[in-house]
Design a protein around this motif. Sequence first.
Motif, PDB file in Angstrom:
ATOM      1  N   THR A 248       0.847  -1.261  -0.143  1.00 12.54           N
ATOM      2  CA  THR A 248      -0.040  -0.076   0.015  1.00 12.54           C
ATOM      3  C   THR A 248       0.863   1.213   0.068  1.00 12.54           C
ATOM      4  OG1 THR A 248      -0.013   0.201   2.467  1.00 12.54           O
ATOM      5  CG2 THR A 248      -1.967  -1.152   1.307  1.00 12.54           C
ATOM      6  N   GLN A 249       0.480   2.291  -0.123  1.00 12.13           N
ATOM      7  CA  GLN A 249       0.975   3.621  -0.430  1.00 12.13           C
ATOM      8  C   GLN A 249       0.042   4.600  -0.453  1.00 12.13           C
ATOM      9  OE1 GLN A 249       2.880   4.872  -4.172  1.00 12.13           O
ATOM     10  NE2 GLN A 249       4.474   5.674  -3.079  1.00 12.13           N
ATOM     11  N   ALA A 250       0.175   5.674   0.489  1.00 11.55           N
ATOM     12  CA  ALA A 250      -0.650   6.560   0.879  1.00 11.55           C
ATOM     13  C   ALA A 250      -0.608   7.651  -0.234  1.00 11.55           C
ATOM     14  CB  ALA A 250      -0.223   7.650   1.920  1.00 11.55           C
ATOM     15  N   GLY A 251       0.170   7.986  -1.155  1.00 10.75           N
ATOM     16  CA  GLY A 251       0.232   8.778  -2.304  1.00 10.75           C
ATOM     17  C   GLY A 251       1.600   8.650  -2.922  1.00 10.75           C
ATOM     18  N   GLU A 252       1.730   9.492  -4.243  1.00  9.71           N
ATOM     19  CA  GLU A 252       2.935   9.415  -4.931  1.00  9.71           C
ATOM     20  C   GLU A 252       4.293  10.025  -3.975  1.00  9.71           C
ATOM     21  OE1 GLU A 252       4.675  11.129  -8.935  1.00  9.71           O
ATOM     22  OE2 GLU A 252       2.865  11.959  -8.380  1.00  9.71           O
ATOM     23  N   ASN A 253       5.384   9.348  -4.222  1.00  9.24           N
ATOM     24  CA  ASN A 253       6.616   9.840  -3.427  1.00  9.24           C
ATOM     25  C   ASN A 253       6.473   9.373  -1.825  1.00  9.24           C
ATOM     26  OD1 ASN A 253       7.908  10.649  -5.514  1.00  9.24           O
ATOM     27  ND2 ASN A 253       6.866  12.820  -5.078  1.00  9.24           N
ATOM     28  N   ALA A 254       5.037   8.880  -1.267  1.00 20.52           N
ATOM     29  CA  ALA A 254       5.096   8.438  -0.061  1.00 20.52           C
ATOM     30  C   ALA A 254       5.654   6.970   0.199  1.00 20.52           C
ATOM     31  CB  ALA A 254       3.769   8.202   0.425  1.00 20.52           C
ATOM     32  N   PRO A 255       6.092   6.550   1.392  1.00 19.71           N
ATOM     33  CA  PRO A 255       6.819   5.166   1.664  1.00 19.71           C
ATOM     34  C   PRO A 255       5.529   4.148   1.132  1.00 19.71           C
ATOM     35  CG  PRO A 255       7.160   6.598   3.620  1.00 19.71           C
ATOM     36  CD  PRO A 255       6.370   7.236   2.607  1.00 19.71           C
ATOM     37  N   ILE A 256       6.510   3.038   0.696  1.00 14.07           N
ATOM     38  CA  ILE A 256       5.636   1.929   0.281  1.00 14.07           C
ATOM     39  C   ILE A 256       5.671   0.736   1.768  1.00 14.07           C
ATOM     40  CG2 ILE A 256       5.266   0.006  -1.417  1.00 14.07           C
ATOM     41  CD1 ILE A 256       6.971   1.711  -3.337  1.00 14.07           C
ATOM     42  N   HIS A 257       4.518   0.219   1.826  1.00 16.95           N
ATOM     43  CA  HIS A 257       4.250  -0.614   2.808  1.00 16.95           C
ATOM     44  C   HIS A 257       3.954  -2.043   2.553  1.00 16.95           C
ATOM     45  CE1 HIS A 257       4.478   3.420   5.302  1.00 16.95           C
ATOM     46  NE2 HIS A 257       5.564   2.576   5.865  1.00 16.95           N
ATOM     47  N   LEU A 258       4.292  -3.022   3.154  1.00 11.60           N
ATOM     48  CA  LEU A 258       3.865  -4.438   2.951  1.00 11.60           C
ATOM     49  C   LEU A 258       2.819  -4.753   3.942  1.00 11.60           C
ATOM     50  CD1 LEU A 258       3.853  -7.272   1.683  1.00 11.60           C
ATOM     51  CD2 LEU A 258       5.806  -7.903   3.413  1.00 11.60           C
ATOM     52  N   VAL A 259       1.606  -5.181   3.878  1.00 12.44           N
ATOM     53  CA  VAL A 259       0.681  -5.288   4.677  1.00 12.44           C
ATOM     54  C   VAL A 259      -0.131  -6.852   4.687  1.00 12.44           C
ATOM     55  CG1 VAL A 259       0.022  -2.763   4.849  1.00 12.44           C
ATOM     56  CG2 VAL A 259      -1.236  -4.533   3.518  1.00 12.44           C
ATOM     57  N   ALA A 260      -0.389  -7.324   5.542  1.00 13.48           N
ATOM     58  CA  ALA A 260      -1.116  -8.741   5.527  1.00 13.48           C
ATOM     59  C   ALA A 260      -2.603  -8.299   6.068  1.00 13.48           C
ATOM     60  CB  ALA A 260      -0.495  -9.434   6.849  1.00 13.48           C
ATOM     61  N   PHE A 261      -3.379  -8.743   5.121  1.00 13.72           N
ATOM     62  CA  PHE A 261      -4.881  -8.357   5.106  1.00 13.72           C
ATOM     63  C   PHE A 261      -5.490  -9.830   5.360  1.00 13.72           C
ATOM     64  CE2 PHE A 261      -9.193  -7.744   3.878  1.00 13.72           C
ATOM     65  CZ  PHE A 261      -9.410  -6.382   4.858  1.00 13.72           C
ATOM     66  N   ASP A 262      -6.340  -9.753   6.636  1.00 20.19           N
ATOM     67  CA  ASP A 262      -7.046 -11.036   6.714  1.00 20.19           C
ATOM     68  C   ASP A 262      -8.517 -11.107   6.235  1.00 20.19           C
ATOM     69  OD1 ASP A 262      -8.738 -12.959   8.114  1.00 20.19           O
ATOM     70  OD2 ASP A 262      -7.229 -13.182   9.646  1.00 20.19           O
ATOM     71  N   LEU A 263      -8.757 -11.803   5.244  1.00 16.68           N
ATOM     72  CA  LEU A 263      -9.903 -11.888   4.364  1.00 16.68           C
ATOM     73  C   LEU A 263     -11.105 -12.335   5.257  1.00 16.68           C
ATOM     74  CD1 LEU A 263      -8.986 -13.534   1.179  1.00 16.68           C
ATOM     75  CD2 LEU A 263      -9.027 -11.093   1.579  1.00 16.68           C
TER      76      LEU A 263
END
Length: 390
Positions: A223-238
């Motif tokens: 996920t990323q909040a916007g351009e040039n923002a940090p990219i984060h790996l997340v785990a999403f429980d369906l």
Amino acid sequence: SVDGAQEVRLTSGPCHDLLLDWYGDGILFQSTRGGTPGVWHLPIEQGRAAGPPSLLRADTWGHSPIGVAGDAYVFGVVAERPTLYTAAVDLAASQLTSTPTALEDPYGGRSNFGWDWSPDGRSIAHVVRTSGARPQLIIRSRAGEEVRRIRLELRSAARIRWADDGATVFVSGSDLAGQNGIHRVEIESGSLETVLGSGDLTQPVYGTEFDVSPDGRTIYLNTQAGENAPIHLVAFDLRNREERRLARQGHRGTVARSPDGSRLAIANQNSEGVRNINVMTIDGGRLEPVYDLSPPPGRQGYVDVWSIDWTPDGESLVVRLLGPGGGLLQIPLDGAEPRHVEGIDQLYWRPVRLSPDGRQLIYMAGRTRGEIWVMENITEAAAAGSPGTR
């Protein structure tokens, strides 16, 4: 009309039509109405169709319009392009052990990024798309024979992961509204369900990279909040719709979970800009660097990670690198020296997938080469239906 006062439909039917150019008293257009892409002529009179369309040339796969010149139509075609292959590999010897087998007709649509093995290693899934059509999920036997073709009601489809249950395939891509997400396809019924979209997360989905836990319950994505923002790996429980942030990612966000589901391998870039391939536990534990993504000594450039796979024993990674020192690399996790897998001719800049038994690869290889063709005597061809082409 040019003033916008009137709009008239010229073609219709369950096919894809694309306007190419005006010609004389009509238009040239590309259409699949003949079963395959072809160039057609439609006479126009007083702003309306003056008769049925006539086929000028069939099977114009990879066709790129250039324009009309006098009584000729000029267009480009793809004469050669990268193709999806399978081949046997001996990772202990770091080389291919069989002649590669082409999986797809190079003129029957093109695979882009999405291919994977079934959990038992007997089947292959890949996504193809022909010009203007919806992407399709194709299921093949290990030998390459097509078994099933499923039309995906998506605007685009990129990476895929075949779930461990063998019955479903997860696809990253955008829905018909253009929203990025993860979609689940039931192979038997062909039904598609969007299981995760940007609206389910605290930040929008970034890119197309993802992986799935062995039980199919958790999606690992970026996920990323916007351009040039940090990219984060997340785990999403369906199941409970909960999100956990795991790590900061590099620009492509490559991620792969281990065969037992206990660890993740990622191409990570920390806040200081240091880039490594790292291994971490799925609970977001400490990152363990296993490979430095700096260019080799004496060389410059950016080393990119297109895909990461685990060997079946979980003791090595098989990584597709692009850039200085790139290729297909086997990285032992015990600290032993990484080794290049040899024997792949013209390996293309796309992911490589290792079969569950570690003995087969799916990869893309080859080059792109185009040609310019001329369709002559269009006036005569429109009447006779058989143009001269060179």
